[in-house]
Design an enzyme around this catalytic site. Structure first.
Site, PDB file in Angstrom:
ATOM      1  NE  ARG A  70      -2.389  -1.133   3.544  1.00 55.21           N
ATOM      2  CZ  ARG A  70      -1.602  -0.333   4.348  1.00 55.21           C
ATOM      3  NH1 ARG A  70      -1.701   1.023   4.416  1.00 55.21           N
ATOM      4  NH2 ARG A  70      -1.220  -0.679   5.575  1.00 55.21           N
ATOM      5  CE1 TYR A 210       2.147  -7.264  -4.166  1.00 53.73           C
ATOM      6  CE2 TYR A 210       1.128  -6.361  -2.096  1.00 53.73           C
ATOM      7  CZ  TYR A 210       1.766  -7.429  -2.813  1.00 53.73           C
ATOM      8  OH  TYR A 210       2.250  -8.287  -1.963  1.00 53.73           O
ATOM      9  CE  LYS A 219      -6.920  -3.423   5.360  1.00 55.85           C
ATOM     10  NZ  LYS A 219      -5.771  -4.106   5.586  1.00 55.85           N
ATOM     11  CG  HIS A 239      -7.248  -2.696  10.300  1.00 54.99           C
ATOM     12  ND1 HIS A 239      -5.764  -2.258  10.355  1.00 54.99           N
ATOM     13  CD2 HIS A 239      -7.162  -3.864   9.450  1.00 54.99           C
ATOM     14  CE1 HIS A 239      -4.997  -2.929   9.720  1.00 54.99           C
ATOM     15  NE2 HIS A 239      -6.007  -3.968   9.121  1.00 54.99           N
ATOM     16  CB  SER A 261      -0.729  -3.336   8.195  1.00 53.97           C
ATOM     17  OG  SER A 261      -1.648  -2.365   7.892  1.00 53.97           O
ATOM     18  CB  CYS A 263       0.777  -5.778  14.384  1.00 52.00           C
ATOM     19  SG  CYS A 263       2.026  -4.370  13.944  1.00 52.00           S
ATOM     20  CG  ASP A 286      -7.350  -6.896   7.046  1.00 53.23           C
ATOM     21  OD1 ASP A 286      -6.362  -6.664   7.982  1.00 53.23           O
ATOM     22  OD2 ASP A 286      -7.641  -6.358   6.308  1.00 53.23           O
ATOM     23  NE  ARG A 378       0.063  -8.401   2.755  1.00 50.55           N
ATOM     24  CZ  ARG A 378      -0.382  -7.756   3.827  1.00 50.55           C
ATOM     25  NH1 ARG A 378      -1.452  -8.659   4.289  1.00 50.55           N
ATOM     26  NH2 ARG A 378       0.207  -6.907   4.740  1.00 50.55           N
ATOM     27  N   GLY A 505       0.338 -19.413  19.417  1.00 52.91           N
ATOM     28  CA  GLY A 505      -0.626 -20.392  19.993  1.00 52.91           C
ATOM     29  C   GLY A 505      -0.620 -19.898  21.613  1.00 52.91           C
TER      30      GLY A 505
HETATM   31  P1  GTP Z   1      -2.380  -7.363   7.733  1.00 54.31           P
HETATM   32  O1  GTP Z   1      -2.744  -8.321   6.888  1.00 54.31           O
HETATM   33  O2  GTP Z   1      -1.162  -6.546   7.322  1.00 54.31           O
HETATM   34  O3  GTP Z   1      -3.211  -6.316   8.265  1.00 54.31           O
HETATM   35  O4  GTP Z   1      -1.707  -8.138   9.100  1.00 54.31           O
HETATM   36  P2  GTP Z   1      -1.949  -9.040  10.116  1.00 54.31           P
HETATM   37  O5  GTP Z   1      -2.159  -7.895  11.419  1.00 54.31           O
HETATM   38  O6  GTP Z   1      -2.937  -9.803   9.952  1.00 54.31           O
HETATM   39  O7  GTP Z   1      -0.579  -9.589  10.664  1.00 54.31           O
HETATM   40  P3  GTP Z   1      -0.045 -11.164  10.607  1.00 54.31           P
HETATM   41  O8  GTP Z   1      -0.984 -12.014  11.480  1.00 54.31           O
HETATM   42  O9  GTP Z   1       0.211 -11.701   9.242  1.00 54.31           O
HETATM   43  O10 GTP Z   1       1.398 -11.211  11.123  1.00 54.31           O
HETATM   44  C1  GTP Z   1       2.284 -10.432  10.588  1.00 54.31           C
HETATM   45  C2  GTP Z   1       3.740 -10.800  11.173  1.00 54.31           C
HETATM   46  O11 GTP Z   1       3.650 -10.834  12.688  1.00 54.31           O
HETATM   47  C3  GTP Z   1       4.196 -12.265  10.942  1.00 54.31           C
HETATM   48  O12 GTP Z   1       5.353 -12.354  10.426  1.00 54.31           O
HETATM   49  C4  GTP Z   1       3.920 -13.103  12.134  1.00 54.31           C
HETATM   50  O13 GTP Z   1       4.906 -14.167  12.141  1.00 54.31           O
HETATM   51  C5  GTP Z   1       4.364 -11.945  13.154  1.00 54.31           C
HETATM   52  N1  GTP Z   1       3.462 -12.198  14.505  1.00 54.31           N
HETATM   53  C6  GTP Z   1       2.153 -12.702  14.423  1.00 54.31           C
HETATM   54  N2  GTP Z   1       1.816 -12.991  15.733  1.00 54.31           N
HETATM   55  C7  GTP Z   1       2.996 -12.994  16.491  1.00 54.31           C
HETATM   56  C8  GTP Z   1       2.973 -13.016  18.034  1.00 54.31           C
HETATM   57  O14 GTP Z   1       2.388 -13.614  18.740  1.00 54.31           O
HETATM   58  N3  GTP Z   1       4.518 -13.104  18.319  1.00 54.31           N
HETATM   59  C9  GTP Z   1       5.513 -12.609  17.435  1.00 54.31           C
HETATM   60  N4  GTP Z   1       6.760 -12.432  18.005  1.00 54.31           N
HETATM   61  N5  GTP Z   1       5.197 -12.422  16.155  1.00 54.31           N
HETATM   62  C10 GTP Z   1       3.946 -12.428  15.807  1.00 54.31           C
HETATM   63  C1  SPV Z   2      -2.867  -4.355   5.325  1.00 60.54           C
HETATM   64  O1  SPV Z   2      -1.996  -3.569   5.186  1.00 60.54           O
HETATM   65  O2  SPV Z   2      -3.609  -3.885   6.486  1.00 60.54           O
HETATM   66  C2  SPV Z   2      -3.458  -5.478   4.687  1.00 60.54           C
HETATM   67  C3  SPV Z   2      -3.129  -5.416   3.333  1.00 60.54           C
HETATM   68  O3  SPV Z   2      -4.360  -6.058   5.378  1.00 60.54           O
HETATM   69  S1  SPV Z   2      -3.775  -4.430   2.149  1.00 60.54           S
HETATM   70  O4  SPV Z   2      -4.598  -5.360   1.669  1.00 60.54           O
HETATM   71  O5  SPV Z   2      -2.730  -4.381   0.970  1.00 60.54           O
HETATM   72  O6  SPV Z   2      -4.043  -3.358   2.715  1.00 60.54           O
HETATM   73 MN    MN Z   3      -4.819  -5.415   7.231  1.00 59.52          MN
END
Ligand code: GTP
Ligand code: SPV
Ligand code: MN
Length: 600
Positions: A70, A210, A219, A239, A261, A263, A286, A378, A505
């Protein structure tokens, strides 16, 4: 395609007149259509079919290296009054922006097909759902929208002759001259515009193919435009992931969580609890739309139908349920390719394969010293394939939300978890949420920024007014049952840089405490920040964690918070008098409590 919706027909004709596509194609959403489009993208060199024995009906795609995330600095909210957009958005005058864009759109689809994608955000016909129509010149967008939303004939039927929809116009901005050969990932890297017109409402996106820049249901619609609709109509567009949590006694609650994002939303949404007897099920990963029902209960739907998840870091260890979801029917963007026709990304396996094709289409070995997959690579995969998808995930009535979690990447200062004693203080905590930036947005990674409610890049109006909207929710219906609000932080680090908390987990241990708080049982103690888990209240049975680490995770870093107060004040100051007085008061009170704790 059969529709008598005059507004839709007129709009499609106008866009075709402006963009000059070679042809117009109305998507019916069928499997046959999908196969045809995928085969076409394969022939064009855009899609690479994965080995059907390994990952049936799945494709790898490599984007242009100038189009991988983005682009927040190219994202605009166009309102007559700049105050409406607020300092959280790049504002443009709507008339001027449309003028600029019309010039760019003129003839921009020459040599291409204009695809009409009717889509529903949310189960078709749900009172919480809304319809959009995306016009795009990208097959990649069509195929991804088919996974991420509900598209096609059924949506057109639901739209009817005079149904309302959000206009979503998208072009990669790369017309083809007669006979000109296309590139695998057409885009217009130097002219990206992700523009929102909440007053229409409409979305005009140009130049990028993208993710959130191009899949306009996500979004752009479900957050930026929907947040403005929600404000007007008294609901919430957030979000947030949504997850169902069942305790060993069989009692179930639903929680929603707003993390910025990359996180941890997808990971928490599909979590595999390590605590025996606990079950977690996924409603969404999301986006969350919440409305009050007749009894004053906030109910949530996931407006999406698929996951557009961060690939790197996803493994059978970290997120087995995601790995099992994407066994087939998935698109992999900017992942690496194995010699035997499958995909790979960093940390999918303990040892990388000896040889890969990187996302830059280059030969890659573990010695290459670069990432094989782009950090924002992704997967796009259907939610219904998730082995822990919640039985109610498509319930048109939504699921009742008992708790809301805020969180982000905070290597220091913020405890593992704590609870806000009131909705107002919970709103305050969301308003001062901060996190380190990630690869999900173009720009630098690891910079701490305020990202209130994880909505900084996604709130379609002045964030001060958004806070006021949050504060107004309990008063909107009689007997409003507001969720409890918690703040969590999985990302605390020790002085020597290791994660203090194992995460993934093991986060079920924190969810257990939250569950017990909702039930009125969990033990908490007052602190300047709010309600902290009492000693021993977080179940660490069977977890190998040092007592010192646990203590550090749950301590209130009074000095650290006091150090942050001026930064929080500066963050608030950007919004001027749009910040509700009640939140300013909460900030003053927090500072006073911290100072008292410091001198005690
Ligand atoms: P968007 O799709 O961008 O909105 O992201 P999201 O909030 O769904 O994040 P996602 O769950 O894909 O996690 C992104 C990164 O954070 C990955 O590289 C994970 O490995 C890391 N991550 C997620 N949960 C944890 C956790 O509990 N501990 C740690 N250390 N890393 C984590
Ligand atoms: C984010 O960035 O929070 C996402 C990926 O979930 S995107 O759809 O590119 O915004
Ligand atoms: Mn997101």
């Amino acid at each position: 395609m059969k529709t008598n919706n005059q507004r839709l027909l007129k709009w499609v004709a106008e866009v075709a007149e402006l963009c000059q596509p070679d042809q117009i194609y109305w998507c019916d959403g069928s499997a046959e259509e999908n196969e045809r489009l995928c085969a076409q993208a394969e022939a064009a060199g855009t899609f690479i079919r994965l080995d059907p024995a390994k990952r049936p009906n799945s494709f790898a795609v490599f984007s242009d290296p100038a189009d991988v995330a983005r682009v927040e600095d190219r994202t605009f909210v166009c309102t007559t009054d700049p105050r409406e957009a607020g300092p959280n958005n790049n504002w443009r005058d709507p008339v001027e922006m449309k003028d600029t864009l019309r010039k760019l759109y003129a003839g921009c689809m020459r040599g291409r097909t204009l695809y009409v994608i009717p889509f529903s955000m949310g189960p078709i016909g749900s009172p919480i759902a809304h319809i959009g129509v995306e016009l795009t010149d990208s097959i990649y967008v069509v195929v991804n929208m088919r996974i991420m939303t509900r598209i096609g004939a059924e949506v057109l039927a639901a739209l009817g002759d005079d149904g309302d929809f959000v206009e979503c116009l998208h072009s990669v901005g790369a017309p083809l001259a007669p006979g000109q050969k296309d590139v695998p990932w057409p885009c217009n890297a130097n002219n990206k515009y992700i523009s929102h017109f909440p007053e229409d409402p409409s979305i005009w996106s140009f130049g990028s193919g993208y993710g959130g820049n191009a899949l306009l249901g996500k979004k752009c619609f479900a957050l930026r435009i929907a947040s403005t609709m929600a404000r007007r109509q008294g609901w919430m567009a957030e979000h947030m992931l949504i997850l169902g949590l069942t305790n060993p006694a069989g009692k179930k609650i639903y929680v929603a969580a707003a993390f910025p994002s990359a996180c941890g939303k997808t990971n928490l949404a599909m979590l595999q609890p390590t605590l025996p007897g606990w079950k977690a099920e996924c409603v969404g990963d999301d986006i969350c739309w919440m409305k009050f029902d007749a009894n004053g209960q906030l109910r949530a739907i996931n407006p999406e139908a698929g996951f557009f998840g961060v690939a790197p870091g996803t493994s059978m260890k970290s997120n087995p349920n995601a790995m099992r979801t994407l066994y087939a029917n998935s698109i992999f963007t900017n992942c690496a390719l194995t010699p035997d026709g499958d995909v790979w990304w960093e940390d999918m396996t303990d040892t990388p394969p000896p040889k890969l094709t990187s996302w830059k289409r280059e030969e890659w070995t573990p010695q290459s010293g670069s990432k094989a997959a782009n950090p924002n690579a992704r997967y796009t995969t259907p939610a219904r394939q998730c082995p822990v998808i919640d039985p109610a995930w498509e319930d048109p009535a939504g699921v009742p939300i008992s708790a809301i979690l805020f969180g982000g990447r905070r290597p220091s200062t913020v405890p593992l978890c704590f609870e806000a004693p009131t909705w107002q203080y919970g709103t305050f905590l969301g308003s001062i949420q901060a996190s380190e930036t990630t690869a999900a947005q173009a720009g630098s990674v690891g910079v701490l920024r305020y990202d209130p409610m994880a909505m900084l890049p996604f709130c379609g109006y002045n964030m001060g007014d958004y806070f006021a909207h949050w504060l107004s929710m309990p008063g909107r219906v009689p007997n409003a049952k507001m969720p409890r609000v918690f703040y969590v932080n999985w990302f605390r680090k020790s002085d020597d840089g290791r994660w203090l908390w194992p995460g993934f987990g093991e986060n079920s241990r924190v969810l257990k405490w939250i569950f017990e708080r909702v039930e009125g049982r969990g033990q908490a103690m007052e602190s300047p920040l709010g309600l902290l888990p009492a000693p021993g209240a977080i179940d660490t049975t069977g977890l190998d964690i040092a007592a010192d680490d646990m203590a550090e995770l749950l301590e209130v870093d009074v000095a650290g918070w006091l150090k942050d107060i001026p930064a929080i004040r500066a963050h608030y100051a950007k919004f001027g008098d749009a910040i509700p007085a009640a939140l300013q008061q909460e900030l003053n009170d927090l500072e006073a409590r911290l100072k008292a704790a410091q001198t005690a």
